[in-house]
Design an enzyme around this catalytic site. Sequence first.
Site, PDB file in Angstrom:
ATOM      1  N   TRP A   1      13.968 -12.476 -10.314  1.00 25.66           N
ATOM      2  CA  TRP A   1      15.328 -12.541  -9.714  1.00 25.66           C
ATOM      3  C   TRP A   1      15.025 -11.420  -8.644  1.00 25.66           C
ATOM      4  O   TRP A   1      14.645 -10.375  -8.868  1.00 25.66           O
ATOM      5  CB  TRP A   1      16.450 -12.535 -10.405  1.00 25.66           C
ATOM      6  N   HIS A   6      19.653 -10.472 -10.734  1.00 30.99           N
ATOM      7  CA  HIS A   6      19.618  -9.461 -12.018  1.00 30.99           C
ATOM      8  C   HIS A   6      21.215  -8.857 -12.034  1.00 30.99           C
ATOM      9  O   HIS A   6      21.674  -8.700 -13.130  1.00 30.99           O
ATOM     10  CB  HIS A   6      18.727  -8.341 -11.525  1.00 30.99           C
ATOM     11  N   ASP A  45      12.536  -3.069 -11.402  1.00 30.14           N
ATOM     12  CA  ASP A  45      11.970  -3.423  -9.982  1.00 30.14           C
ATOM     13  C   ASP A  45      11.824  -2.367  -9.369  1.00 30.14           C
ATOM     14  O   ASP A  45      10.527  -2.332  -8.508  1.00 30.14           O
ATOM     15  CB  ASP A  45      12.612  -4.567  -9.179  1.00 30.14           C
ATOM     16  N   ARG A  48       8.198  -0.577 -10.373  1.00 29.74           N
ATOM     17  CA  ARG A  48       7.172  -1.330 -10.478  1.00 29.74           C
ATOM     18  C   ARG A  48       5.974  -0.684  -9.625  1.00 29.74           C
ATOM     19  O   ARG A  48       4.799  -0.889 -10.087  1.00 29.74           O
ATOM     20  CB  ARG A  48       7.315  -2.745 -10.046  1.00 29.74           C
ATOM     21  N   HIS A  60       7.007  -8.435 -16.047  1.00 32.72           N
ATOM     22  CA  HIS A  60       8.021  -9.261 -15.641  1.00 32.72           C
ATOM     23  C   HIS A  60       8.180 -10.711 -15.518  1.00 32.72           C
ATOM     24  O   HIS A  60       8.673 -11.555 -15.264  1.00 32.72           O
ATOM     25  CB  HIS A  60       8.332  -9.083 -14.072  1.00 32.72           C
ATOM     26  N   HIS A 116      16.676  -6.203 -17.637  1.00 36.57           N
ATOM     27  CA  HIS A 116      15.767  -6.741 -16.674  1.00 36.57           C
ATOM     28  C   HIS A 116      15.135  -8.066 -17.197  1.00 36.57           C
ATOM     29  O   HIS A 116      15.238  -9.016 -16.437  1.00 36.57           O
ATOM     30  CB  HIS A 116      14.977  -5.573 -16.079  1.00 36.57           C
ATOM     31  N   ASP A 120      14.625 -11.769 -15.724  1.00 34.08           N
ATOM     32  CA  ASP A 120      13.332 -12.340 -15.267  1.00 34.08           C
ATOM     33  C   ASP A 120      12.765 -13.681 -16.036  1.00 34.08           C
ATOM     34  O   ASP A 120      12.414 -14.711 -15.718  1.00 34.08           O
ATOM     35  CB  ASP A 120      12.146 -11.494 -15.470  1.00 34.08           C
ATOM     36  N   HIS A 126       8.692 -17.148 -12.918  1.00 33.71           N
ATOM     37  CA  HIS A 126       8.245 -16.143 -13.734  1.00 33.71           C
ATOM     38  C   HIS A 126       7.593 -16.832 -14.963  1.00 33.71           C
ATOM     39  O   HIS A 126       7.074 -15.959 -15.818  1.00 33.71           O
ATOM     40  CB  HIS A 126       9.538 -15.242 -14.129  1.00 33.71           C
ATOM     41  N   HIS A 149       7.707 -18.191  -4.137  1.00 33.59           N
ATOM     42  CA  HIS A 149       8.488 -17.284  -5.312  1.00 33.59           C
ATOM     43  C   HIS A 149       9.775 -16.647  -4.936  1.00 33.59           C
ATOM     44  O   HIS A 149      10.889 -16.673  -5.528  1.00 33.59           O
ATOM     45  CB  HIS A 149       7.610 -16.205  -5.311  1.00 33.59           C
ATOM     46  N   ASP A 153      13.546 -16.556  -6.185  1.00 34.84           N
ATOM     47  CA  ASP A 153      13.985 -15.314  -6.379  1.00 34.84           C
ATOM     48  C   ASP A 153      15.539 -15.157  -5.902  1.00 34.84           C
ATOM     49  O   ASP A 153      16.298 -14.531  -6.531  1.00 34.84           O
ATOM     50  CB  ASP A 153      13.389 -14.256  -6.306  1.00 34.84           C
TER      51      ASP A 153
HETATM   52  N1  DCM Z   1       5.179 -12.706 -10.095  1.00 38.51           N
HETATM   53  C1  DCM Z   1       5.272 -13.610 -10.894  1.00 38.51           C
HETATM   54  N2  DCM Z   1       3.872 -13.915 -11.326  1.00 38.51           N
HETATM   55  C2  DCM Z   1       2.790 -13.476 -10.875  1.00 38.51           C
HETATM   56  C3  DCM Z   1       2.772 -12.341 -10.024  1.00 38.51           C
HETATM   57  C4  DCM Z   1       4.053 -11.973  -9.670  1.00 38.51           C
HETATM   58  O1  DCM Z   1       6.341 -14.123 -11.341  1.00 38.51           O
HETATM   59  N3  DCM Z   1       1.891 -13.755 -11.436  1.00 38.51           N
HETATM   60  C5  DCM Z   1       6.492 -12.125  -9.582  1.00 38.51           C
HETATM   61  C6  DCM Z   1       7.040 -10.657  -9.778  1.00 38.51           C
HETATM   62  C7  DCM Z   1       7.788 -10.430  -8.454  1.00 38.51           C
HETATM   63  C8  DCM Z   1       7.267 -11.186  -7.554  1.00 38.51           C
HETATM   64  O2  DCM Z   1       6.495 -12.208  -8.145  1.00 38.51           O
HETATM   65  O3  DCM Z   1       9.110 -11.006  -8.734  1.00 38.51           O
HETATM   66  C9  DCM Z   1       6.422 -10.388  -6.447  1.00 38.51           C
HETATM   67  O4  DCM Z   1       5.450 -10.038  -7.269  1.00 38.51           O
HETATM   68  P1  DCM Z   1       4.392  -8.815  -6.573  1.00 38.51           P
HETATM   69  O5  DCM Z   1       5.167  -7.903  -5.976  1.00 38.51           O
HETATM   70  O6  DCM Z   1       3.515  -8.485  -7.641  1.00 38.51           O
HETATM   71  O7  DCM Z   1       3.505  -9.682  -5.620  1.00 38.51           O
HETATM   72 ZN    ZN Z   2      10.370 -12.939  -9.218  1.00 38.49          ZN
HETATM   73 ZN    ZN Z   3      11.678  -8.140 -12.295  1.00 34.56          ZN
END
Ligand code: DCM
Ligand code: ZN
Ligand code: ZN
Length: 271
Positions: A1, A6, A45, A48, A60, A116, A120, A126, A149, A153
């Site tokens: 999210w 969140h 977040d 990260r 996440h 968190h 998620d 996710h 995504h 989110d």
């Molecule tokens: N994310 C996900 N699945 C993945 C990679 C990333 O759910 N395989 C999620 C994590 C973050 C968003 O997507 O909420 C963006 O990730 P990133 O910043 O790693 O691209």
């Molecule tokens: Zn996300």
């Molecule tokens: Zn997260």
Amino acid sequence: WGGLGHITTAFVASNFVANTTEAYLKQLLGSQDADYMAKVASWADSIRYTQWGRFTKNFHFIDAHDSPPEDCNIDFERDCKEGGCVITALANYTQQSVDPSLPAWRRAQAAKFVIHFVGDLHQPLHNEDVARGGNGIHVLWNGRDFNLHHVWDSSITEKWLGMRGRKPYPWAEKWSADLTKKINSGIYADEKDDWLADLDFSNPEETALAWSRECNKLVCQYVFPEGPKAIAGQELSGEYYEKAAPMLEKQVARAGYRMAAWLDKIVDQYL
Ligand code: DCM
Ligand code: ZN
Ligand code: ZN
Ligand code: DCM
Ligand code: DCM
């Protein structure tokens, strides 16, 4: 999210935790304010992408290698990355939250991760591998290019609330009050007990898996109803949004309600 999701799940949880849980967490998190949980909900977040926090980047989500829309499923061995996923992360930080040998700052950090990751875990994308949880799929939102995504989110829930501007806090407060009413005496009142049916504090990993499997099914039903290819380039702020938004609101409510129950178990065990 994004922030709105969140912060809202944390506000909802703070409306349902036991008094002892509230007192313990306020002390642990160093805040006596009403938003003692909400203000730490997005912390995971924010770290990260730091050098220190890099090890948490896969915590996440879980990448279900299934094939929507025909078949949505989670296979823990197949889908949880070697470095961990949201299932193992939630179990590990739950364990750390109740570990009396850890100093308070470590238990505080663990609690912030738990707050968190319960959130998620309730976002459908996710719990899906396709295009890195939809990050690699371009779609349109009010005629502008977004990745799928991000739409799941943030865009859908922000539109649902009519949110304007970049500050989610007041919207999250208002939404959480509404969700709390819906859980207590509104449309979710009859099902809220079922939301806790899979909660088994003696087995955090199985509990997280059950919640993940429930959420992953929504990928087939709502995220990719006609498959991943069909959605690319489509405008999603119309019919697609109308179907998705009520379901997503329920996911936010579920996450908050389950977060409260989980935190109650943590505090019960620790004290
Ligand atoms: N994310 C996900 N699945 C993945 C990679 C990333 O759910 N395989 C999620 C994590 C973050 C968003 O997507 O909420 C963006 O990730 P990133 O910043 O790693 O691209
Ligand atoms: Zn996300
Ligand atoms: Zn997260
Ligand atoms: N906090 C956090 N991330 C934020 C805001 C606050 O982790 N974005 C934490 C830091 C403190 C606690 O919340 O542990 C109290 O924060 P503040 O002093 O900002 O109220
Ligand atoms: N904390 C953290 N990283 C941050 C902010 C806070 O790890 N950026 C952790 C440290 C403590 C708890 O939150 O576990 C309390 O932080 P504060 O001293 O900010 O109240």
